[in-house]
Write a protein that holds these residues in place. Structure first.
Motif: not given
Length: 75
Positions: A2-12
């Motif tokens: 899922d997107f939570t594992q994509v770099k930068g997602y946690s900064e959105l």
């Protein structure tokens, strides 16, 4: 994946996450070769304040800019 594992997602923020999720789904629905653009092939996501787009970087080197009107374009 899922997107939570994509770099930068946690900064959105929550609005940007909703934007990414919705436009990504629309984008995937239009593709002839969707496996090329699966979440597993996303390198990172970044908010582009200058362009007001969500920039999705894929492992193949392509960058897709998702705009707030639900459209996207390739770099």
């Amino acid at each position: 994946m899922d997107f939570t594992q994509v770099k930068g997602y946690s900064e959105l923020d929550s609005g940007q996450i909703s934007w990414l999720t919705n436009v990504y789904a629309q984008h995937m629905d239009t593709l002839d070769d969707p496996p090329k653009y699966t979440k597993e092939n996303i390198n990172k996501v970044l908010w582009n304040n200058e362009l007001q787009t969500m920039d999705v970087h894929f492992n193949n080197g392509e960058i897709v800019h998702y705009s707030n009107n639900g459209e996207w374009h390739y770099e």
